[in-house]
Design a protein around this motif. Structure first.
Motif, PDB file in Angstrom:
ATOM      1  N   ALA A 124       0.825  -1.286  -0.284  1.00 10.51           N
ATOM      2  CA  ALA A 124       0.363   0.277  -0.080  1.00 10.51           C
ATOM      3  C   ALA A 124       1.164   1.401  -0.248  1.00 10.51           C
ATOM      4  N   GLU A 125      -0.063   2.376  -0.562  1.00 11.22           N
ATOM      5  CA  GLU A 125       1.162   4.013  -0.202  1.00 11.22           C
ATOM      6  C   GLU A 125       1.578   4.382   1.085  1.00 11.22           C
ATOM      7  N   ARG A 185      -2.296   4.843   3.492  1.00  6.91           N
ATOM      8  CA  ARG A 185      -2.900   3.498   4.052  1.00  6.91           C
ATOM      9  C   ARG A 185      -2.911   3.606   5.305  1.00  6.91           C
ATOM     10  N   LYS A 243      -2.570  -4.284   5.401  1.00  7.38           N
ATOM     11  CA  LYS A 243      -2.717  -3.643   4.577  1.00  7.38           C
ATOM     12  C   LYS A 243      -1.280  -3.345   3.505  1.00  7.38           C
TER      13      LYS A 243
END
Length: 214
Positions: free
Chosen positions: A148-149, A152, A194
């Motif tokens: 994820a970026e 997040r 995540k």
């Protein structure tokens, strides 16, 4: 409670020095020694210590092979790799084998004590001076596909991940953040989900990419 330690190194002089340090530290005691990787596995499974301090280069089974067998056959035992090798290949291989920490033999005595305490407490310890160059080569590289970026993560999840990367144990993280150890485990599970991080190595690498270990 006294931490029970097994020392695995094929050099008697090194083991003698480590024993003197461990036995001279309040709350720690050496309960066994091993001269090769196969003996390290046997001693770990017989004695069930809290931590095995494992040399990487040993006869019969090297440190990575011995670590993998210990983690498979007696998973409650934690392994701290102590070695002269400081290249990324050795570090990654040991962590992938299941080691909970990696410390160079040039480290100061108090750093070894700290690493043993962190590993025994359920944390991961990687020498901060090695993390960037060894796991790194990752700094500045794109994150692994599926990760994820940075945005997040919630602020609290980021706090937890930073502390994991620096080697803090679950108990230490809980105390520092004023939460329970069970809550820490919940945050770790969320972070893994995540970001798609499957191992401790992935978490430290992610921290390196973010520049948190600089």
């Amino acid at each position: 409670m006294t931490l029970r330690i097994v020392l695995a190194d094929d050099h008697e002089v090194v083991r003698s020095g480590l024993r003197a340090l461990v036995d001279g530290t309040t709350g720690m005691a050496v309960v066994g020694e091993a001269r090769d990787g196969a003996e390290a596995v046997r001693r770990a499974c017989e004695l069930r210590p809290d931590v095995v301090v494992m040399d990487v280069s040993m006869p019969l089974l090297d440190g990575a092979e011995a670590t993998e067998r210990i983690c498979r056959e007696c998973p409650a035992v934690r392994v701290l790799a102590l070695t002269m090798h400081e290249d990324r290949g050795h570090l990654t291989r040991l962590l992938q084998a299941g080691a909970s920490g990696y410390l160079p033999k040039r480290a100061a005595a108090d750093e070894l004590v700290r690493a043993i305490q962190v590993v025994a407490g359920g944390g991961t310890y990687v020498d901060p001076l090695l993390a960037g160059s060894l796991l790194g080569g990752a700094a500045g590289q794109p994150a692994r596909r599926g990760a994820a970026e940075p945005g997040r993560l919630s602020e609290r999840e980021e706090d937890v991940l930073r502390r994991i990367a620096w080697g803090a144990s679950n108990k230490e993280i809980a105390t520092e953040l004023g939460i329970s150890t069970k809550t820490v485990e919940t945050y770790k599970a969320r972070i893994a989900e995540k970001l798609g991080l499957r191992s401790r190595t992935d978490m430290v690498r992610y921290a390196v990419q973010r520049g948190w270990l600089a």
